[in-house]
Design a protein around this motif. Structure first.
Motif, PDB file in Angstrom:
ATOM      1  N   MET A  80       0.841  -1.197   0.000  1.00 22.53           N
ATOM      2  CA  MET A  80       0.000   0.000   0.000  1.00 22.53           C
ATOM      3  C   MET A  80       0.877   1.248   0.000  1.00 22.53           C
ATOM      4  O   MET A  80       1.948   1.277   0.598  1.00 22.53           O
ATOM      5  N   ASN A  81       0.418   2.274  -0.668  1.00 19.11           N
ATOM      6  CA  ASN A  81       1.131   3.546  -0.720  1.00 19.11           C
ATOM      7  C   ASN A  81       1.223   4.151   0.685  1.00 19.11           C
ATOM      8  O   ASN A  81       0.215   4.574   1.247  1.00 19.11           O
ATOM      9  N   SER A  82       2.423   4.187   1.256  1.00 19.28           N
ATOM     10  CA  SER A  82       2.588   4.660   2.627  1.00 19.28           C
ATOM     11  C   SER A  82       2.341   6.161   2.759  1.00 19.28           C
ATOM     12  O   SER A  82       2.193   6.668   3.866  1.00 19.28           O
ATOM     13  N   ALA A  83       2.274   6.880   1.631  1.00 20.06           N
ATOM     14  CA  ALA A  83       2.009   8.320   1.675  1.00 20.06           C
ATOM     15  C   ALA A  83       0.539   8.607   1.973  1.00 20.06           C
ATOM     16  O   ALA A  83       0.174   9.746   2.237  1.00 20.06           O
ATOM     17  N   VAL A  84      -0.298   7.600   1.907  1.00 24.33           N
ATOM     18  CA  VAL A  84      -1.727   7.784   2.150  1.00 24.33           C
ATOM     19  C   VAL A  84      -2.153   6.847   3.275  1.00 24.33           C
ATOM     20  O   VAL A  84      -2.341   5.662   3.069  1.00 24.33           O
ATOM     21  N   GLU A  85      -2.299   7.411   4.450  1.00 26.60           N
ATOM     22  CA  GLU A  85      -2.704   6.615   5.605  1.00 26.60           C
ATOM     23  C   GLU A  85      -4.051   7.058   6.174  1.00 26.60           C
ATOM     24  O   GLU A  85      -4.726   6.274   6.829  1.00 26.60           O
ATOM     25  N   LYS A  86      -4.409   8.324   5.923  1.00 24.77           N
ATOM     26  CA  LYS A  86      -5.647   8.847   6.483  1.00 24.77           C
ATOM     27  C   LYS A  86      -6.324   9.762   5.471  1.00 24.77           C
ATOM     28  O   LYS A  86      -5.697  10.692   4.955  1.00 24.77           O
ATOM     29  N   ILE A  87      -7.591   9.485   5.194  1.00 24.38           N
ATOM     30  CA  ILE A  87      -8.335  10.215   4.155  1.00 24.38           C
ATOM     31  C   ILE A  87      -9.656  10.700   4.727  1.00 24.38           C
ATOM     32  O   ILE A  87     -10.322  10.003   5.502  1.00 24.38           O
ATOM     33  N   LEU A  88     -10.049  11.901   4.307  1.00 25.29           N
ATOM     34  CA  LEU A  88     -11.365  12.439   4.625  1.00 25.29           C
ATOM     35  C   LEU A  88     -12.232  12.397   3.379  1.00 25.29           C
ATOM     36  O   LEU A  88     -11.834  12.878   2.314  1.00 25.29           O
ATOM     37  N   VAL A  89     -13.427  11.838   3.505  1.00 29.02           N
ATOM     38  CA  VAL A  89     -14.425  11.859   2.433  1.00 29.02           C
ATOM     39  C   VAL A  89     -15.516  12.832   2.848  1.00 29.02           C
ATOM     40  O   VAL A  89     -16.127  12.681   3.908  1.00 29.02           O
ATOM     41  N   ILE A  90     -15.760  13.838   2.012  1.00 32.22           N
ATOM     42  CA  ILE A  90     -16.803  14.826   2.277  1.00 32.22           C
ATOM     43  C   ILE A  90     -18.007  14.482   1.403  1.00 32.22           C
ATOM     44  O   ILE A  90     -17.960  14.593   0.178  1.00 32.22           O
ATOM     45  N   GLY A  91     -19.072  14.034   2.022  1.00 31.42           N
ATOM     46  CA  GLY A  91     -20.274  13.647   1.298  1.00 31.42           C
ATOM     47  C   GLY A  91     -20.574  12.174   1.475  1.00 31.42           C
ATOM     48  O   GLY A  91     -19.758  11.325   1.116  1.00 31.42           O
ATOM     49  N   GLY A  92     -21.755  11.867   2.016  1.00 27.86           N
ATOM     50  CA  GLY A  92     -22.123  10.482   2.277  1.00 27.86           C
ATOM     51  C   GLY A  92     -23.137   9.929   1.300  1.00 27.86           C
ATOM     52  O   GLY A  92     -23.988   9.113   1.670  1.00 27.86           O
ATOM     53  N   GLY A  93     -23.041  10.348   0.026  1.00 27.28           N
ATOM     54  CA  GLY A  93     -23.877   9.762  -1.016  1.00 27.28           C
ATOM     55  C   GLY A  93     -23.261   8.483  -1.554  1.00 27.28           C
ATOM     56  O   GLY A  93     -22.323   7.923  -0.985  1.00 27.28           O
ATOM     57  N   PHE A  94     -23.773   8.021  -2.694  1.00 29.08           N
ATOM     58  CA  PHE A  94     -23.315   6.743  -3.242  1.00 29.08           C
ATOM     59  C   PHE A  94     -21.816   6.749  -3.528  1.00 29.08           C
ATOM     60  O   PHE A  94     -21.100   5.797  -3.202  1.00 29.08           O
ATOM     61  N   SER A  95     -21.307   7.822  -4.133  1.00 29.95           N
ATOM     62  CA  SER A  95     -19.884   7.871  -4.485  1.00 29.95           C
ATOM     63  C   SER A  95     -19.013   7.927  -3.234  1.00 29.95           C
ATOM     64  O   SER A  95     -18.009   7.223  -3.131  1.00 29.95           O
TER      65      SER A  95
END
Length: 376
Positions: free
Chosen positions: A1-16
């Motif tokens: 896994m890409n170690s540069a990406v450990e924590k992500i925020l998703v804004i919007g709880g629709g289908f996508s």
């Protein structure tokens, strides 16, 4: 896994947004999802889905539940207003030989399936809030939410829909949603005995569809020309909807018209489209779904391409060496497919408005279905 990406925020709880959260958690990434609606509701009646969407459901792990709570079907039958059969449109079994070529489901039911899968995946869900500020911070983005929470993320995904606040913030010069000259009506009724696939009735300026959405329900959709976009009072919905069905003498449409009542959940929506040119990211903030490519329902693929965005983004983040490389690869894989769906859907609507070339209409439908069947 890409170690540069450990924590992500998703804004919007629709289908996508939910699909992105599910796929990212499969890859061991910590995911926060923030949704502005405190009740995490999904508005609307039914939603038609093609085989490519069911293939995406299989990837997400929700296909079996969709088939249990929605309705799968093969083929779509196109009729004149009097019921005479014009054509039967094939729907190849893209998701596998054991899966119907298409189907439909109630939007709130699909949203509930995805919400359950999102929580089961271990996503940290915050309801009743959105972002207040987003600020680049070294190799991440510092985000302050409207509820006062604050954190730093390796990547922020804007999945907040057609009127995206994320898009307006990071891409203020991006195109705005554009009205297409058509509107769609939807209603939910009891499923008639023997109705097991999509039925479409094509009139001069109005198109009617009847589609099973569960073992006991169908949803009826009516597309009409409306040169001017205007809001209607909900008190007008029922009579207007019934009036649009009046010119159709096919037995199924006559039966539907007789059964429409105040309990039929009649919904009206002007149709708008949006296609934001690449890039779909600014720094470590990327947009997916309707926030960058909203389409009319003529190809039944709007939800599909948004969910596919989520799958492809997660795949590219997993294999790329840097976030920038992942986002570039994501955009390269998604642009032509999403452009095709938006523009071909728009052209189908234009042909319907103009009462244009039926052969062109059929050709666009055929070519689009072939393209959608291809791997993503």
């Amino acid at each position: 896994m890409n170690s540069a990406v450990e924590k992500i925020l998703v804004i919007g709880g629709g289908f996508s947004g939910m699909s992105a959260a599910i796929e990212l958690r499969k890859r061991g990434i910590e995911v926060d999802l923030v949704e502005i609606d405190p009740e995490w509701r999904s508005y609307g009646a039914g939603i038609s889905l093609g085989g490519a969407t069911l293939r995406a459901f299989r990837t997400l792990g929700i296909l079996e539940e969709f088939l249990e709570k929605g309705a799968g079907a093969d083929g779509a039958h196109v009729h004149l207003p009097n019921g005479a059969l014009l054509a039967t449109l094939p729907t190849p079994r893209i998701a596998g030989p054991d899966v119907p070529g298409g189907g439909a489901i109630m939007r709130p039911v699909l949203a509930a399936i995805l919400a359950e899968a999102t929580r089961a995946a271990g996503v940290n869900v915050t309801l009743g809030a959105t972002f207040e500020t987003m600020t680049p911070a070294g190799s991440g983005v510092e985000v302050k939410l409207t509820n006062g929470q604050q954190d730093t993320y390796d990547l922020v995904i804007g999945a907040d829909g057609l009127f995206s606040k994320v898009r307006e913030t990071v891409m203020p010069d991006a195109p705005r949603p554009s009205y297409t000259g058509q509107a769609v009506w939807r209603a939910v009724l009891d499923r008639p005995a023997g109705l097991d696939s999509t039925m479409i009735y094509v009139g001069p300026k109005v198109k009617v569809g009847i589609n099973p959405v569960s073992k006991t329900e169908v949803y009826v959709f009516v597309t009409e020309d409306r040169p001017q976009k205007r809001r209607l009072d909900e008190s007008e919905y029922l009579d207007t909807f019934v009036g649009l069905l009046a010119p159709f003498t096919a037995d199924e449409v006559v039966r539907v018209r007789a059964e429409v009542s105040n309990t039929s959940q009649v919904i009206y929506r002007p149709l708008e489209e949006l296609l934001v040119p690449l890039p779909w990211h600014q720094g470590r903030i990327v947009l997916i779904g309707d926030a960058v490519h909203a389409t009319t329902p003529h190809l039944a693929s709007g939800a599909c391409i948004g969910i596919e965005d989520a799958i492809v983004l997660a795949e590219e983040l997993e294999k790329a060496e840097t976030v920038h490389a992942a986002l570039a690869a994501f955009e390269a894989r998604r642009w032509e497919r999403c452009r095709m769906v938006v523009k071909n859907s728009l052209r189908l609507g234009e042909i319907e408005i103009e009462d244009g070339d039926k052969q062109e209409h059929a050709g666009i439908m055929r070519d689009s279905m072939i393209a959608l069947a291809q791997p993503i």
